[in-house]
Design an enzyme around this catalytic site. Structure first.
Site, PDB file in Angstrom:
ATOM      1  N   ARG A  25     -13.733  13.480  18.008  1.00 46.12           N
ATOM      2  CA  ARG A  25     -12.751  12.698  17.277  1.00 46.12           C
ATOM      3  C   ARG A  25     -11.344  13.158  17.604  1.00 46.12           C
ATOM      4  NH1 ARG A  25     -16.598  10.163  16.733  1.00 46.12           N
ATOM      5  NH2 ARG A  25     -17.571   9.257  14.860  1.00 46.12           N
ATOM      6  N   TYR A  31     -16.053  -3.220   7.519  1.00 45.56           N
ATOM      7  CA  TYR A  31     -14.633  -2.861   7.525  1.00 45.56           C
ATOM      8  C   TYR A  31     -13.992  -3.209   8.864  1.00 45.56           C
ATOM      9  CZ  TYR A  31     -10.478   0.148   7.378  1.00 45.56           C
ATOM     10  OH  TYR A  31      -9.194   0.632   7.418  1.00 45.56           O
ATOM     11  N   TRP A  85     -22.342  16.837   6.938  1.00 42.41           N
ATOM     12  CA  TRP A  85     -23.113  15.712   7.481  1.00 42.41           C
ATOM     13  C   TRP A  85     -23.175  15.735   9.002  1.00 42.41           C
ATOM     14  CZ3 TRP A  85     -23.154  10.164   5.173  1.00 42.41           C
ATOM     15  CH2 TRP A  85     -23.620  10.219   3.845  1.00 42.41           C
ATOM     16  N   SER A 110      -7.468  -0.166  12.523  1.00 41.67           N
ATOM     17  CA  SER A 110      -8.233   1.085  12.536  1.00 41.67           C
ATOM     18  C   SER A 110      -8.931   1.229  13.874  1.00 41.67           C
ATOM     19  CB  SER A 110      -9.262   1.079  11.401  1.00 41.67           C
ATOM     20  OG  SER A 110     -10.191   2.121  11.559  1.00 41.67           O
ATOM     21  N   SER A 111      -9.148   2.451  14.293  1.00 42.95           N
ATOM     22  CA  SER A 111      -9.824   2.680  15.568  1.00 42.95           C
ATOM     23  C   SER A 111     -11.270   2.213  15.539  1.00 42.95           C
ATOM     24  CB  SER A 111      -9.770   4.164  15.941  1.00 42.95           C
ATOM     25  OG  SER A 111     -10.376   4.954  14.933  1.00 42.95           O
ATOM     26  N   CYS A 112     -11.828   1.984  14.353  1.00 41.65           N
ATOM     27  CA  CYS A 112     -13.229   1.544  14.278  1.00 41.65           C
ATOM     28  C   CYS A 112     -13.409   0.095  14.724  1.00 41.65           C
ATOM     29  CB  CYS A 112     -13.781   1.725  12.871  1.00 41.65           C
ATOM     30  SG  CYS A 112     -13.116   0.581  11.667  1.00 41.65           S
ATOM     31  N   HIS A 122     -12.757  10.490   3.948  1.00 46.49           N
ATOM     32  CA  HIS A 122     -13.007  10.635   5.372  1.00 46.49           C
ATOM     33  C   HIS A 122     -13.352  12.098   5.685  1.00 46.49           C
ATOM     34  CE1 HIS A 122     -10.675   6.792   5.607  1.00 46.49           C
ATOM     35  NE2 HIS A 122     -11.603   6.557   6.504  1.00 46.49           N
ATOM     36  N   LYS A 169     -10.867  -5.842   9.777  1.00 47.42           N
ATOM     37  CA  LYS A 169      -9.654  -5.436  10.488  1.00 47.42           C
ATOM     38  C   LYS A 169      -9.448  -6.262  11.763  1.00 47.42           C
ATOM     39  CE  LYS A 169      -7.781  -2.285   7.936  1.00 47.42           C
ATOM     40  NZ  LYS A 169      -6.413  -2.457   7.404  1.00 47.42           N
ATOM     41  N   PRO A 226      -4.346   2.875  14.504  1.00 42.30           N
ATOM     42  CA  PRO A 226      -4.271   4.337  14.419  1.00 42.30           C
ATOM     43  C   PRO A 226      -5.618   4.998  14.648  1.00 42.30           C
ATOM     44  CG  PRO A 226      -4.351   3.403  12.227  1.00 42.30           C
ATOM     45  CD  PRO A 226      -4.289   2.235  13.186  1.00 42.30           C
ATOM     46  N   THR A 227      -5.573   6.201  15.146  1.00 39.85           N
ATOM     47  CA  THR A 227      -6.767   7.030  15.220  1.00 39.85           C
ATOM     48  C   THR A 227      -7.060   7.591  13.831  1.00 39.85           C
ATOM     49  OG1 THR A 227      -7.797   8.807  16.488  1.00 39.85           O
ATOM     50  CG2 THR A 227      -5.521   9.154  15.793  1.00 39.85           C
ATOM     51  N   ASN A 228      -7.966   8.543  13.704  1.00 47.61           N
ATOM     52  CA  ASN A 228      -8.278   9.152  12.410  1.00 47.61           C
ATOM     53  C   ASN A 228      -7.050   9.873  11.863  1.00 47.61           C
ATOM     54  OD1 ASN A 228     -11.376   8.797  12.357  1.00 47.61           O
ATOM     55  ND2 ASN A 228     -10.994   9.728  14.356  1.00 47.61           N
ATOM     56  N   GLY A 247       0.806  -1.208   0.000  1.00 42.24           N
ATOM     57  CA  GLY A 247       0.000   0.000   0.000  1.00 42.24           C
ATOM     58  C   GLY A 247       0.841   1.261   0.000  1.00 42.24           C
TER      59      GLY A 247
END
Length: 351
Positions: free
Chosen positions: A249, A138, A242, A109-111, A181, A142, A165-167, A12
């Site tokens: 965050r 997603y 939105w 990912s933090s999600c 994002h 992960k 990682p965070t955002n 990547g």
């Protein structure tokens, strides 16, 4: 510790995080990098992945390749998000084991954490509650990658670790209005809103030629351009965003993320058992409304900002506990306002 002559595969490398990792490695004197674009190597194909590992035998692997997107893309392309991420990470992790990779760092990912996780979110919160529904496919992919690293470590003794990682934001980010994002979406919406308010037709055409919106480029008529942008809430003098703007965050520059990831590769060997991953964050959080204000100042957008509460907010709060990493001696170096200003300057200069 990685040796300077070691073969390092950055999966990547064209993405925001992968390219930042490459910059960090080169700055540290690592030049023997194995890099392949998606056109050269499709990691969702097991035979291609194994052939690459067999021929190149990397010593270290940074698994930064992923299909990513914002809340809209995650909701719209749920099947693609779970399939592509499961496929590519499964093939890379398994090939790393089969072809003798000495260490692998998987980027999560933090999600992955529950929607209502305790704040700040400790690594131990994983799998303790329901996920945020909008990005569940997603997140599940992960989590599977993290658990695969843990399982291969337990059964085969592989030195595979994961970072959460965070955002993130930074150079080479995705500014597509439908799949980006929140932070790059804010930057582009306000940039386009500024151009509309100034009736800067040349600037609008330049932006759309660089990054078309739903097939609309700078070659289309001005009325087609304004109609398309209006569909995204971008009007002369007004930009609609939105949600309510209330969610909290945390944001980290990709160069800080890359520095932390290389630090983990160099110095962190996870203990046996579960929750062996490491959170990476800035240690600071702010509301999306506050973020929008910082972006507005950086872009010099003077128009009105409207919030569309009919659109989803996503997880109410997402703040990473990075005590495990900071205890090892790492900390971020790029302040959010400075980072956003630099990112926007780069965005505008590339048009």
């Amino acid at each position: 510790m990685m040796e300077k002559e070691a073969k390092i595969y950055v999966a990547g490398h064209n993405g925001m995080v992968g390219s930042a990792i490459c910059r960090n490695l080169k700055k540290r004197g690592f030049e023997n990098l194995l890099l392949r674009s998606h056109a050269e190597l499709d990691l969702t194909r097991q035979a291609e992945t194994e052939r690459f590992f067999d021929r190149n035998r990397p010593d270290y692997v940074f698994l930064a390749a992923a299909k990513v997107g914002g809340i809209g893309a995650n909701s719209r392309y749920r099947g693609e998000f779970i399939y592509e991420n499961l496929a590519l990470q499964t093939h890379v992790i398994d090939a790393a084991y089969r072809y003798g990779v000495r260490k692998l760092v998987f980027l999560g990912s933090s999600c992955i954490y529950p929607r209502m996780a305790p704040q700040p979110i400790p690594e131990e919160a994983l799998l303790t509650g329901p996920l945020e529904e909008t990005n569940e496919p997603y997140a599940v992919a992960k989590i599977a990658g993290m658990k695969m690293c843990e399982a291969y470590r337990a059964q085969y003794g592989c030195n595979f670790v994961s970072v959460m990682p965070t955002n993130l934001y930074g150079p080479n980010d995705n500014y597509d209005l439908e799949t980006s994002h929140v932070l790059p979406a804010l930057i582009r919406k306000m940039h386009l809103g500024k151009l509309l308010a100034a009736r800067d037709e040349a600037g609008l055409r330049k932006d759309l030629n660089a990054r078309p919106v739903r097939g609309i480029t700078g070659e289309h008529s001005y009325s087609e351009i304004t109609e398309t942008l209006a569909g995204f809430g971008i009007l002369p003098g007004q930009v609609t965003l939105w949600g309510t703007g209330a969610p909290l965050r945390e944001f980290l520059h990709a160069d800080d993320m890359a520095d932390a990831t290389v630090f983990v590769m160099q110095y962190y060997d996870a203990p046996e058992g579960t929750n062996t991953h490491v959170n990476i964050g800035s240690g600071q959080e702010l509301s999306i409304r506050e973020l929008a204000r910082i972006v507005q100042e950086s872009v010099s957008y003077a128009g009105r900002v409207v919030w569309d509460g009919s659109k989803p907010d996503g997880t109410p709060r997402k703040w990473m506990d990075n005590a495990r990493l900071t205890a090892m001696g790492w900390k971020p170096s790029i302040a959010l306002a400075d980072g956003i200003a630099a990112v926007y300057a780069r965005y505008a200069a590339m048009l």
